[in-house]
Write an enzyme that holds these catalytic residues in place. Structure first.
Site, short mmCIF file in Angstrom:
data_model
loop_
_atom_site.label_atom_id
_atom_site.label_comp_id
_atom_site.label_asym_id
_atom_site.label_seq_id
_atom_site.Cartn_x
_atom_site.Cartn_y
_atom_site.Cartn_z
N SER A 1 7.44 2.52 0.02
CA SER A 1 7.99 1.17 -0.04
C SER A 1 8.31 0.79 -1.48
O SER A 1 9.36 0.19 -1.76
CB SER A 1 6.99 0.15 0.55
OG SER A 1 6.89 0.27 1.95
N ILE B 1 0.82 -1.21 0.00
CA ILE B 1 0.00 0.00 0.00
C ILE B 1 0.86 1.26 0.00
O ILE B 1 0.40 2.33 -0.36
CB ILE B 1 -0.95 0.00 1.22
CG1 ILE B 1 -2.07 1.03 1.04
CG2 ILE B 1 -0.18 0.29 2.51
CD1 ILE B 1 -3.12 0.98 2.14
N SER B 2 2.11 1.12 0.39
CA SER B 2 2.99 2.28 0.60
C SER B 2 3.76 2.64 -0.66
O SER B 2 4.60 1.87 -1.12
CB SER B 2 3.99 1.96 1.73
OG SER B 2 5.07 2.86 1.72
N PRO B 3 3.54 3.84 -1.20
CA PRO B 3 4.32 4.25 -2.37
C PRO B 3 5.80 4.42 -2.05
O PRO B 3 6.66 4.22 -2.91
CB PRO B 3 3.68 5.58 -2.78
CG PRO B 3 3.03 6.09 -1.54
CD PRO B 3 2.57 4.88 -0.80
#
Length: 213
Positions: A15, A11-13
């Protein structure tokens, strides 16, 4: 050779950006990476935080900064049709493709690019089915063993002091965020700063005021 544990959530851009940039950022160094999917929402809940996409002005800024960083570093990135979304299906799929809670780089790359390239709905049922057919998980992503491993990954991250993603854990040190990659490289290169006391000195700063939750 240093071993890096890379804690991530699809979900984390940030990441995604850190995952894509890692080989270039650490080029020429001797290291190994273990990729560990975790539930970012579980980290937030444990620490009593909201995610950046849950605060309206911060949400807009986050997407702008993510797009700028992708542009600056030459990393292809398209914002998904909706964000945030529930990433559990993606996390469990990645874990189901591996063993012991770890996922290999190919699997993580495939899932990240499913989310962050093309601008489609990351968790639309038909797209998830196509992704699963491509990755061919060895285990049932909805099975109890996979769910337990994802939970264990998240609990392990919390036990190490992880509060966000991406976080790279090396020895007893945590490097959080896409912008921490140069700092991670310096540590792997035995930069003398890490022996100078500032790392621990940062922990010793007193809190002048504490707000209630």
């Amino acid at each position: 050779m240093k071993r890096i544990t890379f804690f991530l959530d699809f979900i984390s851009p940030y990441s995604y950006l850190a995952f894509e940039q890692l080989p270039q950022a650490l080029q020429g160094l001797s290291y190994g990476v273990e990729y560990r999917p975790v539930l970012f929402a579980g980290l937030l809940k444990h620490h009593g935080q909201l995610g950046p996409a849950e605060i309206a002005p911060k949400r807009d800024w986050t997407y702008r900064q993510v797009l700028w960083n992708a542009h600056r570093h030459g990393i292809p990135l398209d914002l998904p049709a909706t964000h945030p979304f529930n990433p559990l299906a993606l996390l469990r799929l990645a874990v189901a493709c591996g063993a012991g809670g770890a996922a290999n780089r190919y699997v993580c790359e495939t899932v990240f690019r499913h989310v962050w390239r093309g601008g489609a709905d990351a968790v639309e049922a038909q797209r998830l089915e196509v992704l699963a057919q491509l990755l061919k998980p060895a285990r049932d992503p909805a099975g109890d063993a996979v769910k337990a491993e994802l939970k264990a990954n998240t609990e392990d991250a919390l036990s190490r002091g992880v509060f966000g993603v991406p976080t790279c854990a090396v020895d007893d040190k945590l490097f959080w965020g896409f912008d921490a990659l140069p700092m991670l490289r310096a540590y792997l290169e035995d930069d003398g700063w890490f022996a100078g006391g500032d790392w621990e000195r940062a922990r010793q700063v007193g809190a002048g005021i504490t707000r209630g939750r």
